[in-house]
Design a protein around this motif. Structure first.
Motif, PDB file in Angstrom:
ATOM      1  N   PRO A 296      48.369   4.652 -22.138  1.00 17.80           N
ATOM      2  CA  PRO A 296      49.498   4.702 -21.209  1.00 17.80           C
ATOM      3  C   PRO A 296      49.144   5.593 -20.024  1.00 17.80           C
ATOM      4  CG  PRO A 296      50.001   5.949 -23.207  1.00 17.80           C
ATOM      5  CD  PRO A 296      48.667   5.278 -23.411  1.00 17.80           C
ATOM      6  N   HIS A 297      49.607   5.199 -18.858  1.00 17.85           N
ATOM      7  CA  HIS A 297      49.346   5.977 -17.652  1.00 17.85           C
ATOM      8  C   HIS A 297      50.242   7.209 -17.665  1.00 17.85           C
ATOM      9  CE1 HIS A 297      48.378   7.032 -13.570  1.00 17.85           C
ATOM     10  NE2 HIS A 297      49.657   7.019 -13.251  1.00 17.85           N
ATOM     11  N   THR A 298      49.590   8.360 -17.748  1.00 19.48           N
ATOM     12  CA  THR A 298      50.329   9.614 -17.728  1.00 19.48           C
ATOM     13  C   THR A 298      49.911  10.376 -16.487  1.00 19.48           C
ATOM     14  OG1 THR A 298      50.154   9.670 -20.131  1.00 19.48           O
ATOM     15  CG2 THR A 298      50.862  11.693 -19.052  1.00 19.48           C
ATOM     16  N   PRO A 299      50.827  10.633 -15.602  1.00 15.78           N
ATOM     17  CA  PRO A 299      50.455  11.386 -14.409  1.00 15.78           C
ATOM     18  C   PRO A 299      50.006  12.797 -14.785  1.00 15.78           C
ATOM     19  CG  PRO A 299      52.832  11.039 -14.471  1.00 15.78           C
ATOM     20  CD  PRO A 299      52.233  10.307 -15.646  1.00 15.78           C
ATOM     21  N   LEU A 300      48.991  13.283 -14.095  1.00 11.26           N
ATOM     22  CA  LEU A 300      48.537  14.647 -14.334  1.00 11.26           C
ATOM     23  C   LEU A 300      49.560  15.617 -13.770  1.00 11.26           C
ATOM     24  CD1 LEU A 300      44.799  14.272 -13.279  1.00 11.26           C
ATOM     25  CD2 LEU A 300      45.713  14.401 -15.593  1.00 11.26           C
ATOM     26  N   ALA A 301      49.698  16.720 -14.467  1.00 10.24           N
ATOM     27  CA  ALA A 301      50.620  17.743 -13.979  1.00 10.24           C
ATOM     28  C   ALA A 301      50.054  18.324 -12.685  1.00 10.24           C
ATOM     29  CB  ALA A 301      50.778  18.836 -15.027  1.00 10.24           C
ATOM     30  N   PRO A 302      50.896  18.576 -11.715  1.00  6.96           N
ATOM     31  CA  PRO A 302      50.400  19.182 -10.480  1.00  6.96           C
ATOM     32  C   PRO A 302      49.738  20.520 -10.797  1.00  6.96           C
ATOM     33  CG  PRO A 302      52.719  18.579 -10.269  1.00  6.96           C
ATOM     34  CD  PRO A 302      52.326  18.365 -11.699  1.00  6.96           C
ATOM     35  N   SER A 303      48.662  20.816 -10.126  1.00  8.79           N
ATOM     36  CA  SER A 303      47.971  22.070 -10.388  1.00  8.79           C
ATOM     37  C   SER A 303      48.154  23.019  -9.207  1.00  8.79           C
ATOM     38  CB  SER A 303      46.492  21.805 -10.647  1.00  8.79           C
ATOM     39  OG  SER A 303      45.921  21.166  -9.531  1.00  8.79           O
ATOM     40  N   PRO A 304      47.943  24.306  -9.475  1.00  5.99           N
ATOM     41  CA  PRO A 304      48.073  25.278  -8.394  1.00  5.99           C
ATOM     42  C   PRO A 304      47.037  25.005  -7.297  1.00  5.99           C
ATOM     43  CG  PRO A 304      47.980  26.373 -10.531  1.00  5.99           C
ATOM     44  CD  PRO A 304      47.641  24.933 -10.757  1.00  5.99           C
ATOM     45  N   SER A 305      47.343  25.431  -6.094  1.00  8.01           N
ATOM     46  CA  SER A 305      46.406  25.253  -4.983  1.00  8.01           C
ATOM     47  C   SER A 305      46.159  26.602  -4.316  1.00  8.01           C
ATOM     48  CB  SER A 305      46.963  24.251  -3.972  1.00  8.01           C
ATOM     49  OG  SER A 305      48.189  24.711  -3.454  1.00  8.01           O
ATOM     50  N   VAL A 306      45.009  26.716  -3.657  1.00  5.62           N
ATOM     51  CA  VAL A 306      44.642  27.940  -2.957  1.00  5.62           C
ATOM     52  C   VAL A 306      44.909  27.731  -1.471  1.00  5.62           C
ATOM     53  CG1 VAL A 306      42.745  29.505  -2.374  1.00  5.62           C
ATOM     54  CG2 VAL A 306      42.892  28.536  -4.678  1.00  5.62           C
ATOM     55  N   ARG A 307      45.544  28.714  -0.858  1.00 15.46           N
ATOM     56  CA  ARG A 307      45.820  28.670   0.577  1.00 15.46           C
ATOM     57  C   ARG A 307      45.776  30.088   1.125  1.00 15.46           C
ATOM     58  NH1 ARG A 307      50.726  30.878   1.631  1.00 15.46           N
ATOM     59  NH2 ARG A 307      52.407  30.634   0.117  1.00 15.46           N
TER      60      ARG A 307
ATOM     61  N   LEU B  27      43.873  35.143   0.253  1.00 15.70           N
ATOM     62  CA  LEU B  27      43.997  33.795  -0.282  1.00 15.70           C
ATOM     63  C   LEU B  27      44.937  33.921  -1.464  1.00 15.70           C
ATOM     64  CD1 LEU B  27      40.268  32.628  -0.299  1.00 15.70           C
ATOM     65  CD2 LEU B  27      42.065  32.039   1.341  1.00 15.70           C
ATOM     66  N   VAL B  28      45.817  32.949  -1.629  1.00 14.43           N
ATOM     67  CA  VAL B  28      46.761  32.979  -2.745  1.00 14.43           C
ATOM     68  C   VAL B  28      46.636  31.710  -3.559  1.00 14.43           C
ATOM     69  CG1 VAL B  28      48.411  34.513  -1.611  1.00 14.43           C
ATOM     70  CG2 VAL B  28      48.654  32.047  -1.339  1.00 14.43           C
ATOM     71  N   LEU B  29      46.915  31.848  -4.825  1.00 17.15           N
ATOM     72  CA  LEU B  29      46.990  30.712  -5.733  1.00 17.15           C
ATOM     73  C   LEU B  29      48.472  30.394  -5.867  1.00 17.15           C
ATOM     74  CD1 LEU B  29      45.386  28.868  -7.684  1.00 17.15           C
ATOM     75  CD2 LEU B  29      45.938  30.529  -9.471  1.00 17.15           C
ATOM     76  N   GLU B  30      48.860  29.233  -5.341  1.00 13.59           N
ATOM     77  CA  GLU B  30      50.273  28.858  -5.304  1.00 13.59           C
ATOM     78  C   GLU B  30      50.546  27.746  -6.306  1.00 13.59           C
ATOM     79  OE1 GLU B  30      53.518  28.116  -1.852  1.00 13.59           O
ATOM     80  OE2 GLU B  30      51.698  26.905  -1.711  1.00 13.59           O
ATOM     81  N   ALA B  31      51.519  27.969  -7.181  1.00 14.75           N
ATOM     82  CA  ALA B  31      51.942  26.957  -8.150  1.00 14.75           C
ATOM     83  C   ALA B  31      52.701  25.855  -7.411  1.00 14.75           C
ATOM     84  CB  ALA B  31      52.845  27.596  -9.209  1.00 14.75           C
ATOM     85  N   PRO B  32      52.800  24.667  -8.017  1.00 12.87           N
ATOM     86  CA  PRO B  32      53.541  23.574  -7.373  1.00 12.87           C
ATOM     87  C   PRO B  32      54.974  23.945  -6.980  1.00 12.87           C
ATOM     88  CG  PRO B  32      52.280  22.734  -9.212  1.00 12.87           C
ATOM     89  CD  PRO B  32      52.169  24.240  -9.273  1.00 12.87           C
ATOM     90  N   ASP B  33      55.583  24.902  -7.711  1.00 17.86           N
ATOM     91  CA  ASP B  33      56.959  25.301  -7.376  1.00 17.86           C
ATOM     92  C   ASP B  33      57.013  26.374  -6.284  1.00 17.86           C
ATOM     93  OD1 ASP B  33      56.202  27.656  -8.638  1.00 17.86           O
ATOM     94  OD2 ASP B  33      57.728  27.551 -10.213  1.00 17.86           O
ATOM     95  N   GLY B  34      55.844  26.754  -5.732  1.00 18.57           N
ATOM     96  CA  GLY B  34      55.799  27.742  -4.666  1.00 18.57           C
ATOM     97  C   GLY B  34      55.563  29.169  -5.122  1.00 18.57           C
TER      98      GLY B  34
END
Length: 172
Positions: free
Chosen positions: A12-23, A62-69
Motif C-alpha cells: 500500500p502507498h504510505t506517504p512518508l512523514a514530513p521530515s525536519p528541514s535545515v534553514r 542554521l536551524v532544524l525546523e520541524a514540519p510544524d515550525g
C-alpha cells in the motif's frame, strides 16, 4: 499450458512523514533559539547568551525546523577574516544544540554537515569550535584537537578558561 508466475502483492502507498528541514534562522526565531539553548545553558554545556544576541546574529544560525515550525536544533557559525597563527579565513561553530527528543536521530549530524557546507561555500580555511563535552560528533566529522593560538584571536580571547573547553579544528 501456460503457468502464471506469482507476483508479490503491491505494498500500500504510505506517504512518508514530513521530515525536519535545515534553514537559516531569522531575527523572529530569537525567542525559539534562546528556549532551545536553555537546557544546555542549565547543564553548563553552553554559555548563556542574551535574547538580543540571537536576534542580532540570527543570520549566523542554521536551524532544524520541524514540519510544524518548531525549532529542534541550531548551530551558529561566525566567519573571521583572519584565523590564528598561519590560518587564513576561519569560522567558529558555536551554540550547537539539538532538542532532547531529536538527540541520537542524526539531527546533529545533519546540522553539522550543513555548517561544514556553509563554511566551504564561504571559502574558509578552517572551522573551530570549543566543547566542554567529549566532542565525539565533531571528531567523527574530521575535527581534531588544537590550541587557541591557531583560532581567531578575538574568539579565543573570549573563551572562559574556567570552563576547561577543548578546542577543535577542521581544515580542508
Amino acid at each position: 499450458m501456460t503457468t502464471a508466475t506469482p507476483r508479490p502483492a503491491a505494498l500500500p502507498h504510505t506517504p512518508l512523514a514530513p521530515s525536519p528541514s535545515v534553514r537559516t534562522a531569522r531575527p523572529d526565531d530569537a525567542t525559539a533559539l534562546a528556549a532551545l539553548s536553555l537546557p544546555f545553558v542549565g547543564s553548563g554545556a553552553l554559555r548563556e547568551r542574551p535574547l538580543s544576541l540571537y536576534a542580532a546574529h540570527a543570520a549566523d544560525f542554521l536551524v532544524l525546523e520541524a514540519p510544524d515550525g518548531t525549532l529542534e536544533g541550531c548551530v551558529g557559525m561566525r566567519a573571521y577574516p583572519d584565523g590564528g597563527e598561519g590560518v587564513g579565513p576561519a569560522g567558529v561553530v558555536y551554540n550547537f544544540c539539538v532538542a532532547e527528543h531529536q538527540q541520537g536521530s542524526g539531527a546533529g549530524a545533519g546540522l553539522l554537515r550543513a555548517v561544514l557546507a556553509m563554511a566551504r561555500a564561504q571559502s574558509l580555511d578552517a572551522l573551530f569550535t570549543a566543547t566542554t563535552g567529549g566532542g565525539g560528533l565533531f571528531l567523527r566529522y574530521g575535527f581534531t584537537p588544537t590550541t587557541a593560538r591557531l583560532a581567531p584571536r578575538s574568539w579565543a580571547e573570549s573563551l572562559d578558561p574556567r570552563r576547561n573547553a577543548r578546542i577543535l579544528v577542521r581544515t580542508w
